[in-house]
Write an enzyme that holds these catalytic residues in place. Structure first.
Site, PDB file in Angstrom:
ATOM      1  N   ASP A 177      53.862   6.551  36.910  1.00  0.00           N
ATOM      2  CA  ASP A 177      53.684   5.121  36.555  1.00  0.00           C
ATOM      3  C   ASP A 177      52.759   4.440  37.601  1.00  0.00           C
ATOM      4  O   ASP A 177      52.520   5.328  38.504  1.00  0.00           O
ATOM      5  CB  ASP A 177      54.736   4.026  36.305  1.00  0.00           C
ATOM      6  N   GLU A 228      59.108  13.722  35.923  1.00  0.00           N
ATOM      7  CA  GLU A 228      58.294  12.919  36.428  1.00  0.00           C
ATOM      8  C   GLU A 228      57.799  13.440  37.857  1.00  0.00           C
ATOM      9  O   GLU A 228      58.227  14.462  38.235  1.00  0.00           O
ATOM     10  CB  GLU A 228      58.623  11.317  36.653  1.00  0.00           C
ATOM     11  N   ASP A 280      60.687  20.645  30.558  1.00  0.00           N
ATOM     12  CA  ASP A 280      59.316  20.685  30.773  1.00  0.00           C
ATOM     13  C   ASP A 280      58.841  19.782  29.734  1.00  0.00           C
ATOM     14  O   ASP A 280      57.915  20.198  29.021  1.00  0.00           O
ATOM     15  CB  ASP A 280      58.870  22.002  30.973  1.00  0.00           C
TER      16      ASP A 280
END
Ligand code: 9MR
Ligand code: 9MR
Ligand code: ZN
Length: 520
Positions: free
Chosen positions: A150, A502, A493
């Site tokens: 993010d 992440e 994955d």
């Protein structure tokens, strides 16, 4: 699925080399790829149960093989077909390119500037002034690195990341040129996050919500908010900026003053409640995970240690003398950075008694890591606890042993060898034969939860993914695929699996530290 698990990138000639085998084979062979000749044969070790993976494993030790070349390992269980490992090389510098990529990753995470990086290039993002939450006031806090998959920018993880990188620079036999510039980019942003009126440091800058998985950073145009000053952010800032002061002689005084000012804020606001997201802010909390005072005390302890090292002032020394000791590396626990700073950097100003108790504390932490390592089938030290971001524990435990090797020099060989095994794990010697570093190994993570990678349809190379996360209900994809699986196998994955796949700046930084300081 491979049943012979190795470091898929390879080994240096003189290093210990071990494969983990999950079939009941009494012997194994190492085959040279060029002519398929057996170059080494031996018995496997005794079978034992690996608690974290649920596997019954045998170890194949082929350290004796030191001739350069490309090989693979075979083994056979009676009545079954022959199993082969992925190929691997023995060469002088198998990790060189990966080391560079682990560090280059911090370039890809840059915010606020036009980025030239091939396929993932993009114009400057998040350049608008951000609103100080709850006020109409706006402030420039552009720059720094996106934290993870993010685009938030958070002080708590930033602090330990720059500490890892700077310590790597200091301790690597051949430090990477350019590292200090890379880190300075983050420091400049961190300095903007300090409220100069009182020294407090804002917790983070993000939009209200996480954006879509496939959005490039320049397309996240929602209003940016600066979330309130917190004790965790301010103490971590004081510690890491004080540490940074010894790397930038021309900025030394300014950095020390910023760190001191932050520490004063911490002393004046000792009971500041834990940072919590206001109800309309949904981005990462990086809050008080323990829910107890120790969370802050360990961060203030680190700050006092770094400020004592940087200034020699008695007030920091008396803070340390009056404090409990803490260990741990990571975004939650930072005590070991403090111990390491005091033990190795305080010089003649150090107090004998403190040094003794700190060394004991450090040693105990190393023993715990080693005890877990000794019973593990894949050469890591996590026991059966694979948290969200378990690969930070892999990196941190290895980093802890390397720091330990510098304090307890008589143990240096053993500690470094165990640390290197943790790199072997990351590169495929694990229960899933998965390389957890994008772009490296035969079976690397290809679909990390990283918005620029998702958007461009290809993973940025050199990113350490979170790894197995035993709390499988943390994300829906993981829950669907891994419920009921043993801890070390709760990984997919899959770009949607933010709890296992992440990437973050602080999962790369300890792995980079280990690779750089081991001079790989
Ligand atoms: O993007 C997701 C968001 O829509 C959900 O509300 C959130 C719930 O936990 O999980 C996702 O957010 C992840 C984000 O994409 C990257 N950083 C970690 C976030 C989860 O904590
Ligand atoms: O790394 C963090 C992990 O330790 C926590 O368990 C998890 C849930 O709070 O959050 C992780 O941090 C995420 C952060 O909140 C937002 N950016 C992405 C981070 C990695 O998923
Ligand atoms: Zn940005």
């Amino acid at each position: 699925m491979k049943k012979i698990h190795i470091n898929q990138l390879g080994y240096r000639p003189a290093d210990t080399k071990k494969a983990t085998i999950t079939i009941n084979a009494s012997r194994f062979s190492v085959i040279r790829a060029s002519d398929r000749k057996i170059v080494f044969r031996d018995y496997t070790g005794a079978a034992f149960d690996d608690a974290a993976s649920g596997d019954t494993v045998k170890i194949a030790d082929f350290s004796y093989l030191s001739e350069k070349g490309t090989y693979f390992i075979t083994a056979k269980e009676e009545g079954s077909t022959l199993e082969e490992s992925y190929p691997f090389v023995i060469t002088d510098d198998p990790y060189k390119e990966m080391r560079k990529a682990l560090l280059d990753f911090f370039h890809y995470q840059k915010c606020g500037v036009d980025l030239e990086c091939g396929k993932w290039s993009h114009p400057a993002c998040h350049t608008q002034f951000a609103t100080i939450y709850g006020t109409g006031e706006k402030k420039d806090v552009s720059g720094g690195w996106h934290d993870a998959g993010d685009y938030g920018r958070y002080i708590v993880p930033a602090a330990m990341t720059i500490a890892d990188l700077l310590l790597a620079y200091e301790l690597a036999p051949n430090p990477d040129e350019g590292l200090l510039d890379i880190v300075w980019f983050e420091i400049e942003w961190m300095l903007k996050m300090q409220d100069e009126s009182n020294g407090g440091v804002y917790h983070k800058v993000t939009c209200k919500n996480f954006n879509a998985f496939d959005e490039m950073p320049e397309d996240e145009l929602e209003e940016l908010f600066i979330l309130p000053v917190s004790l965790a952010a301010t103490a971590d800032f004081a510690a890491s900026i004080a540490l940074a002061s010894r790397f930038y002689p021309e900025k030394k005084e300014m950095l020390i003053n910023a760190a001191k000012h932050a520490f004063e804020w911490c002393l004046e606001n000792p009971d500041e409640p834990s940072f919590k997201n206001p109800p309309d802010i949904k981005t990462g909390p990086y809050g008080n995970w323990l829910g107890i005072d120790e969370y802050y005390e360990n961060k203030r302890f680190w700050a006092a240690c770094e400020l004592f090292v940087a200034t020699g002032e008695e007030k920091y020394h008396s803070y340390i003398k009056g404090s409990d000791l803490f260990t741990g590396l990571g975004w939650q626990n930072v005590g070991a950075y403090g111990l390491y700073a005091y033990i190795t950097q305080a010089g003649e100003r150090a107090d004998e008694m403190q040094i003794r108790r700190m060394k004991e504390c450090f040693q105990a932490a190393c023993f715990e890591i080693i005890n877990n390592y000794k019973t593990d089938g894949y050469g890591v030290s996590l026991g059966t606890t694979y948290r969200w971001g378990s690969n930070i524990d892999v990196g941190n435990n290895a980093m802890m042993l390397i720091l330990g090797s510098l304090i307890f020099t008589e143990k240096a060989l053993e500690y470094k060898e165990i640390a290197l095994d943790h790199i072997h794990y990351l590169l495929g010697r694990n229960a899933l034969s998965q390389s957890y570093i994008t772009g490296y190994g035969h079976q690397p993570a290809k679909n990390p939860h990283h918005r620029p990678s998702i958007s461009k349809g290809e993973a940025v190379p050199g990113m350490v993914v979170g790894g197995p996360c035993m709390n499988t209900d943390a994300d829906e994809d993981l829950m669907a695929a891994c419920t009921g699986m043993p801890p070390a196998k709760c990984y997919i994955d899959h770009a949607g699996s933010y709890a296992s796949n992440e990437i973050t700046i602080y999962w790369n930084s300890p792995a980079y530290f280990v690779v750089a300081v081991l001079d790989l």
